[in-house]
Design a protein around this motif. Sequence first.
Motif, PDB file in Angstrom:
ATOM      1  N   PHE A  47       0.774  -1.247   0.012  1.00 28.68           N
ATOM      2  CA  PHE A  47       0.118  -0.059  -0.036  1.00 28.68           C
ATOM      3  C   PHE A  47       0.973   1.208   0.114  1.00 28.68           C
ATOM      4  CE2 PHE A  47      -2.167   3.337   2.279  1.00 28.68           C
ATOM      5  CZ  PHE A  47      -3.426   3.527   1.437  1.00 28.68           C
ATOM      6  N   PHE A  48       1.568   1.363   0.891  1.00 32.33           N
ATOM      7  CA  PHE A  48       2.488   2.683   1.031  1.00 32.33           C
ATOM      8  C   PHE A  48       3.637   2.747  -0.273  1.00 32.33           C
ATOM      9  CE2 PHE A  48       2.308   2.218   5.835  1.00 32.33           C
ATOM     10  CZ  PHE A  48       1.461   3.076   6.018  1.00 32.33           C
ATOM     11  N   TRP A  49       4.233   1.569  -0.820  1.00 36.02           N
ATOM     12  CA  TRP A  49       5.139   1.740  -1.717  1.00 36.02           C
ATOM     13  C   TRP A  49       4.279   2.026  -2.874  1.00 36.02           C
ATOM     14  CZ3 TRP A  49      10.117   2.983  -1.572  1.00 36.02           C
ATOM     15  CH2 TRP A  49      10.717   2.673  -0.525  1.00 36.02           C
ATOM     16  N   ALA A  50       3.046   1.451  -3.122  1.00 37.26           N
ATOM     17  CA  ALA A  50       2.239   1.828  -4.447  1.00 37.26           C
ATOM     18  C   ALA A  50       1.820   3.435  -4.487  1.00 37.26           C
ATOM     19  CB  ALA A  50       0.865   1.027  -4.432  1.00 37.26           C
ATOM     20  N   TRP A  51       1.535   3.954  -3.132  1.00 39.51           N
ATOM     21  CA  TRP A  51       1.402   5.210  -3.093  1.00 39.51           C
ATOM     22  C   TRP A  51       2.296   6.186  -3.616  1.00 39.51           C
ATOM     23  CZ3 TRP A  51      -2.887   8.327  -3.826  1.00 39.51           C
ATOM     24  CH2 TRP A  51      -3.981   7.674  -3.473  1.00 39.51           C
ATOM     25  N   ALA A  52       3.721   5.876  -3.070  1.00 36.40           N
ATOM     26  CA  ALA A  52       5.043   6.456  -3.407  1.00 36.40           C
ATOM     27  C   ALA A  52       5.169   6.422  -4.740  1.00 36.40           C
ATOM     28  CB  ALA A  52       6.183   5.780  -2.464  1.00 36.40           C
ATOM     29  N   ALA A  53       4.866   5.326  -5.231  1.00 37.99           N
ATOM     30  CA  ALA A  53       5.048   5.179  -6.959  1.00 37.99           C
ATOM     31  C   ALA A  53       4.089   5.984  -7.507  1.00 37.99           C
ATOM     32  CB  ALA A  53       5.112   3.653  -7.287  1.00 37.99           C
ATOM     33  N   LEU A  54       3.161   6.121  -7.245  1.00 30.26           N
ATOM     34  CA  LEU A  54       1.803   6.816  -8.003  1.00 30.26           C
ATOM     35  C   LEU A  54       2.267   8.231  -7.810  1.00 30.26           C
ATOM     36  CD1 LEU A  54      -0.911   6.874  -9.266  1.00 30.26           C
ATOM     37  CD2 LEU A  54      -1.951   7.263  -7.144  1.00 30.26           C
ATOM     38  N   ILE A  55       2.868   8.867  -6.712  1.00 34.37           N
ATOM     39  CA  ILE A  55       3.092  10.250  -6.444  1.00 34.37           C
ATOM     40  C   ILE A  55       4.360  10.655  -7.240  1.00 34.37           C
ATOM     41  CG2 ILE A  55       4.142  11.732  -4.936  1.00 34.37           C
ATOM     42  CD1 ILE A  55       2.274  10.255  -2.767  1.00 34.37           C
ATOM     43  N   THR A  56       5.156   9.620  -7.425  1.00 34.10           N
ATOM     44  CA  THR A  56       6.503   9.652  -8.144  1.00 34.10           C
ATOM     45  C   THR A  56       6.215   9.809  -9.720  1.00 34.10           C
ATOM     46  OG1 THR A  56       7.730   8.634  -6.400  1.00 34.10           O
ATOM     47  CG2 THR A  56       8.742   9.041  -8.703  1.00 34.10           C
ATOM     48  N   PHE A  57       5.610   8.659 -10.347  1.00 28.28           N
ATOM     49  CA  PHE A  57       5.664   8.647 -11.765  1.00 28.28           C
ATOM     50  C   PHE A  57       4.065   9.054 -12.216  1.00 28.28           C
ATOM     51  CE2 PHE A  57       8.414   5.200 -10.262  1.00 28.28           C
ATOM     52  CZ  PHE A  57       9.548   5.593 -11.088  1.00 28.28           C
ATOM     53  N   GLY A  58       3.350   9.468 -11.272  1.00 30.30           N
ATOM     54  CA  GLY A  58       1.984  10.014 -11.864  1.00 30.30           C
ATOM     55  C   GLY A  58       1.940  11.244 -12.870  1.00 30.30           C
ATOM     56  N   PRO A  59       2.586  12.173 -12.445  1.00 29.84           N
ATOM     57  CA  PRO A  59       2.813  13.489 -13.043  1.00 29.84           C
ATOM     58  C   PRO A  59       3.183  13.186 -14.370  1.00 29.84           C
ATOM     59  CG  PRO A  59       3.331  13.852 -11.017  1.00 29.84           C
ATOM     60  CD  PRO A  59       3.297  12.373 -11.060  1.00 29.84           C
ATOM     61  N   VAL A  60       4.247  12.254 -14.495  1.00 30.03           N
ATOM     62  CA  VAL A  60       4.807  11.976 -15.810  1.00 30.03           C
ATOM     63  C   VAL A  60       3.826  11.346 -16.884  1.00 30.03           C
ATOM     64  CG1 VAL A  60       6.833  10.718 -17.104  1.00 30.03           C
ATOM     65  CG2 VAL A  60       7.362  12.232 -15.054  1.00 30.03           C
ATOM     66  N   LEU A  61       3.183  10.336 -16.191  1.00 33.36           N
ATOM     67  CA  LEU A  61       2.208   9.449 -16.757  1.00 33.36           C
ATOM     68  C   LEU A  61       0.958  10.302 -17.391  1.00 33.36           C
ATOM     69  CD1 LEU A  61       2.664   6.277 -14.975  1.00 33.36           C
ATOM     70  CD2 LEU A  61       3.645   6.578 -17.234  1.00 33.36           C
ATOM     71  N   LEU A  62       0.468  11.207 -16.437  1.00 26.89           N
ATOM     72  CA  LEU A  62      -0.533  11.916 -16.696  1.00 26.89           C
ATOM     73  C   LEU A  62      -0.218  12.969 -17.981  1.00 26.89           C
ATOM     74  CD1 LEU A  62      -3.426  12.739 -15.993  1.00 26.89           C
ATOM     75  CD2 LEU A  62      -2.203  14.535 -14.515  1.00 26.89           C
ATOM     76  N   LEU A  63       1.025  13.587 -18.061  1.00 20.53           N
ATOM     77  CA  LEU A  63       1.342  14.585 -18.896  1.00 20.53           C
ATOM     78  C   LEU A  63       1.493  13.871 -20.395  1.00 20.53           C
ATOM     79  CD1 LEU A  63       3.480  16.960 -17.019  1.00 20.53           C
ATOM     80  CD2 LEU A  63       1.371  17.504 -17.921  1.00 20.53           C
ATOM     81  N   THR A  64       1.982  12.643 -20.036  1.00 16.71           N
ATOM     82  CA  THR A  64       2.090  11.816 -21.412  1.00 16.71           C
ATOM     83  C   THR A  64       0.743  11.395 -22.058  1.00 16.71           C
ATOM     84  OG1 THR A  64       4.378  10.920 -20.603  1.00 16.71           O
ATOM     85  CG2 THR A  64       3.202   9.761 -22.424  1.00 16.71           C
ATOM     86  N   ALA A  65      -0.062  10.900 -21.031  1.00 18.68           N
ATOM     87  CA  ALA A  65      -1.257  10.581 -21.653  1.00 18.68           C
ATOM     88  C   ALA A  65      -2.024  11.993 -22.299  1.00 18.68           C
ATOM     89  CB  ALA A  65      -2.410   9.924 -20.401  1.00 18.68           C
TER      90      ALA A  65
ATOM     91  N   ALA B 115       9.139   7.173   2.114  1.00 21.49           N
ATOM     92  CA  ALA B 115       9.099   7.123   0.730  1.00 21.49           C
ATOM     93  C   ALA B 115       8.161   8.273   0.351  1.00 21.49           C
ATOM     94  CB  ALA B 115       9.115   5.964   0.224  1.00 21.49           C
ATOM     95  N   ILE B 116       6.981   8.099   0.810  1.00 24.96           N
ATOM     96  CA  ILE B 116       5.931   8.968   0.685  1.00 24.96           C
ATOM     97  C   ILE B 116       6.281  10.365   0.992  1.00 24.96           C
ATOM     98  CG2 ILE B 116       3.601   9.508   1.298  1.00 24.96           C
ATOM     99  CD1 ILE B 116       2.805   6.288   1.353  1.00 24.96           C
ATOM    100  N   ALA B 117       6.971  10.547   2.179  1.00 27.26           N
ATOM    101  CA  ALA B 117       7.201  11.840   2.675  1.00 27.26           C
ATOM    102  C   ALA B 117       8.373  12.596   1.723  1.00 27.26           C
ATOM    103  CB  ALA B 117       7.616  11.886   3.968  1.00 27.26           C
ATOM    104  N   VAL B 118       9.427  11.772   1.356  1.00 23.05           N
ATOM    105  CA  VAL B 118      10.269  12.232   0.480  1.00 23.05           C
ATOM    106  C   VAL B 118       9.678  12.691  -0.977  1.00 23.05           C
ATOM    107  CG1 VAL B 118      12.486  11.749  -0.776  1.00 23.05           C
ATOM    108  CG2 VAL B 118      11.946  11.186   1.643  1.00 23.05           C
ATOM    109  N   THR B 119       9.002  11.744  -1.357  1.00 22.65           N
ATOM    110  CA  THR B 119       8.448  12.210  -2.802  1.00 22.65           C
ATOM    111  C   THR B 119       7.592  13.180  -2.864  1.00 22.65           C
ATOM    112  OG1 THR B 119       6.674  10.435  -2.374  1.00 22.65           O
ATOM    113  CG2 THR B 119       8.743   9.858  -3.764  1.00 22.65           C
ATOM    114  N   LEU B 120       6.510  13.469  -1.843  1.00 25.38           N
ATOM    115  CA  LEU B 120       5.704  14.641  -1.521  1.00 25.38           C
ATOM    116  C   LEU B 120       6.494  15.800  -1.466  1.00 25.38           C
ATOM    117  CD1 LEU B 120       2.655  13.536   0.365  1.00 25.38           C
ATOM    118  CD2 LEU B 120       2.673  14.446  -1.916  1.00 25.38           C
ATOM    119  N   THR B 121       7.599  15.931  -0.767  1.00 25.07           N
ATOM    120  CA  THR B 121       8.253  16.875  -0.409  1.00 25.07           C
ATOM    121  C   THR B 121       9.104  17.357  -1.608  1.00 25.07           C
ATOM    122  OG1 THR B 121       8.782  16.100   1.887  1.00 25.07           O
ATOM    123  CG2 THR B 121      10.142  18.032   0.952  1.00 25.07           C
TER     124      THR B 121
END
Length: 111
Positions: free
Chosen positions: A24-42, A96-102
Amino acid sequence: MNVTRNVKPRDLADSQACRCLAVFFWAWAALITFGPVLLLTALSVAWAQPLITADSVKVTVLQVALTAAVATPLYFAPGIARLARSARLALLGPAAIAVTLTVLLGADPYA
């Protein structure tokens, strides 16, 4: 006949709950990390616009690098290294979530 066995106590940190929390936690960290790039690409593909994600890619690379720089020493720290692997990953997920959000919130989009 009295036979003594070397039975290890059941390790509760290696339970299914720790695995679920780690995923759960690492999936959220991955979504926060790669979400903006994937959204802009889409969105670029959907609107047939040229793909301009250089700033987002830089932020993503920075997020991955800083997460690795923070999580790796913590993973091998003596107090955490004694835990089961799933418990270690479940504990490092919020970091990991805290670092990616920061990094995501601190990144200047106009730089």
